[in-house]
Design an enzyme around this catalytic site. Structure first.
Site, PDB file in Angstrom:
ATOM      1  N   GLU A 133       0.797  -1.238   0.000  1.00  0.00           N
ATOM      2  CA  GLU A 133       0.000   0.000   0.000  1.00  0.00           C
ATOM      3  C   GLU A 133       0.832   1.292   0.000  1.00  0.00           C
ATOM      4  O   GLU A 133       0.528   2.219   0.746  1.00  0.00           O
ATOM      5  CB  GLU A 133      -0.958  -0.003   1.208  1.00  0.00           C
ATOM      6  CG  GLU A 133      -1.852  -1.222   1.243  1.00  0.00           C
ATOM      7  CD  GLU A 133      -2.775  -1.263   2.459  1.00  0.00           C
ATOM      8  OE1 GLU A 133      -2.613  -0.457   3.378  1.00  0.00           O
ATOM      9  OE2 GLU A 133      -3.667  -2.133   2.468  1.00  0.00           O
ATOM     10  N   GLU A 242      -6.037 -10.951  -0.747  1.00  0.00           N
ATOM     11  CA  GLU A 242      -6.835 -10.701   0.464  1.00  0.00           C
ATOM     12  C   GLU A 242      -8.321 -10.699   0.115  1.00  0.00           C
ATOM     13  O   GLU A 242      -9.093  -9.857   0.587  1.00  0.00           O
ATOM     14  CB  GLU A 242      -6.426  -9.362   1.100  1.00  0.00           C
ATOM     15  CG  GLU A 242      -4.945  -9.270   1.399  1.00  0.00           C
ATOM     16  CD  GLU A 242      -4.537  -8.011   2.150  1.00  0.00           C
ATOM     17  OE1 GLU A 242      -5.398  -7.332   2.758  1.00  0.00           O
ATOM     18  OE2 GLU A 242      -3.332  -7.692   2.136  1.00  0.00           O
TER      19      GLU A 242
HETATM   20  C1  GLA Z   1      -4.747  -4.506   4.537  1.00  0.00           C
HETATM   21  C2  GLA Z   1      -3.523  -5.301   4.922  1.00  0.00           C
HETATM   22  C3  GLA Z   1      -3.879  -6.585   5.595  1.00  0.00           C
HETATM   23  C4  GLA Z   1      -4.971  -6.404   6.619  1.00  0.00           C
HETATM   24  C5  GLA Z   1      -6.157  -5.756   5.957  1.00  0.00           C
HETATM   25  C6  GLA Z   1      -7.307  -5.533   6.902  1.00  0.00           C
HETATM   26  O1  GLA Z   1      -5.359  -4.939   3.408  1.00  0.00           O
HETATM   27  O2  GLA Z   1      -2.699  -5.583   3.829  1.00  0.00           O
HETATM   28  O3  GLA Z   1      -2.740  -7.117   6.202  1.00  0.00           O
HETATM   29  O4  GLA Z   1      -4.512  -5.659   7.692  1.00  0.00           O
HETATM   30  O5  GLA Z   1      -5.748  -4.490   5.506  1.00  0.00           O
HETATM   31  O6  GLA Z   1      -7.419  -6.452   7.876  1.00  0.00           O
END
Ligand code: GLA
Length: 341
Positions: A133, A242
């Protein structure tokens, strides 16, 4: 033979889930992992602030348990994550005298952190999320970089350094950039610019993790295909790292007392359609190597507290009692059909 997801899809890509030790100790979760998952991601255990809370103190107990579980069961691990603006320890950006740490010192700290992680987990980690990010096209600088302490102190160079350093410490492991909302719009363009710049400079980047915190009505197939094709055109691998499919749409910020008491049937269907489409489209592209859900079952999901604290959500492939949702058997059949044709 009675197949789970991981076997049905093993010729195409890995199927993963984010986990904690608490989840691994739950026998129901353990059973589901054994049957369905070929990759695990530590949900929090490897985050900088968790595993390295003070300069000379490491807290590896939870990460070691997850790594040992993965070793014992021969499951691949995603190393998540090194450079991120959240869940960082306060010492990291401060000098011994309490001022902002110097650029050189931050590089040194990062290098030490990377080399210790590599030393302990290289044998099970097959992909490192080296950066997480760092692009923020809403509030970042004119190049779209997030104005985090990493960036303010280390500049863009620290991102290149992180990849180079990890490459030296883990020559055989894939190195990834991971982020959300990078499948579309301005953030897709900024990420492509960033990654192609890294590749042009000879920085060892092998893939991009599209997080996939999505919605029952987003994204459509065209967005997905376009994103995969554009990243793959740079020669990058792609993983959905994710994935979860919210029962609410992006802009639905309804307050807790107005939330659904249980997942409405039509949302179930729409969610199943999203999962099916994501798997189907991903299967068309050899660049896609992993689909990982952010959790296993709806009893434990970060979306119960985000973006509305306390609002129940049901974004995963298994329900709150760890029962398979109907879509799981459809996905298994799809994987088997693709394998056999
Ligand atoms: C981001 C992070 C993850 C997690 C999510 C929310 O996407 O990359 O590691 O913390 O947020 O849980």
């Amino acid at each position: 033979m009675d197949y789970g997801l991981k076997d049905a899809w093993q010729h195409i890509f890995r199927i993963g889930a984010a986990v904690s030790v608490k989840i691994l100790e739950d026998q129901k979760a353990d059973k589901i992992i054994g049957r369905h998952f070929s990759s695990l991601t530590p949900e929090n255990a490897m985050k900088f602030g968790v595993i390295h809370p003070e300069e000379y103190r490491w807290n590896r107990a939870e990460m070691d348990s997850i790594a040992n579980y993965a070793r014992k069961k021969n499951i691949a691990l995603r190393g998540h994550t090194i450079v991120w603006h959240n869940q960082t320890p306060s010492w990291l950006f401060l000098s011994d005298t309490g001022e902002t740490v110097s650029k050189n010192e931050l590089f040194k700290r990062l290098e030490e952190h990377i080399s210790l992680l590599a030393k302990h987990y290289n044998d099970t980690v097959y992909v490192w999320d080296v950066l997480n990010e760092v692009i923020d096209t809403d509030n970042g600088d004119s190049n779209g970089f997030r104005l985090s302490p990493w960036y303010k102190i280390g500049g863009r160079e620290i991102y290149e350094f992180a990849f180079r350093c990890m490459k030296e410490a883990s020559p055989g492991t894939k190195l990834f950039y991971n982020d959300y909302n990078i499948e579309n719009g301005e953030k897709l363009e900024a990420t492509l610019r960033f990654l192609s710049g890294l590749l042009d400079a000879g920085v060892p980047v092998h893939g991009v993790g599209i997080q996939g915190h999505w919605y029952y009505n987003y994204p459509d197939g065209q967005i997905l295909r376009n994103a995969i094709e554009r990243y793959a055109a740079l020669g990058l691998e792609v993983e959905f790292t994710e994935l979860d499919i919210s029962a609410y749409e992006f802009n639905d910020k309804r307050i807790v007392s107005e939330y659904f008491p249980s997942m409405p049937e039509d949302r179930h269907q729409q969610q199943a359609e999203r999962y099916k489409e994501i798997f189907r489209i991903a299967a068309n592209y050899p660049a896609v190597k992993n689909i990982t859900t952010w959790g296993i079952a709806d009893n434990h999901t970060w979306l119960d507290n985000f973006p509305v604290p306390g609002r129940k959500n049901w974004p995963l492939l298994f329900d709150q009692e760890y029962r398979e949702k109907e879509v799981v058997s459809v996905l298994v059949e799809t994987g088997l059909r693709l394998r056999d044709c």
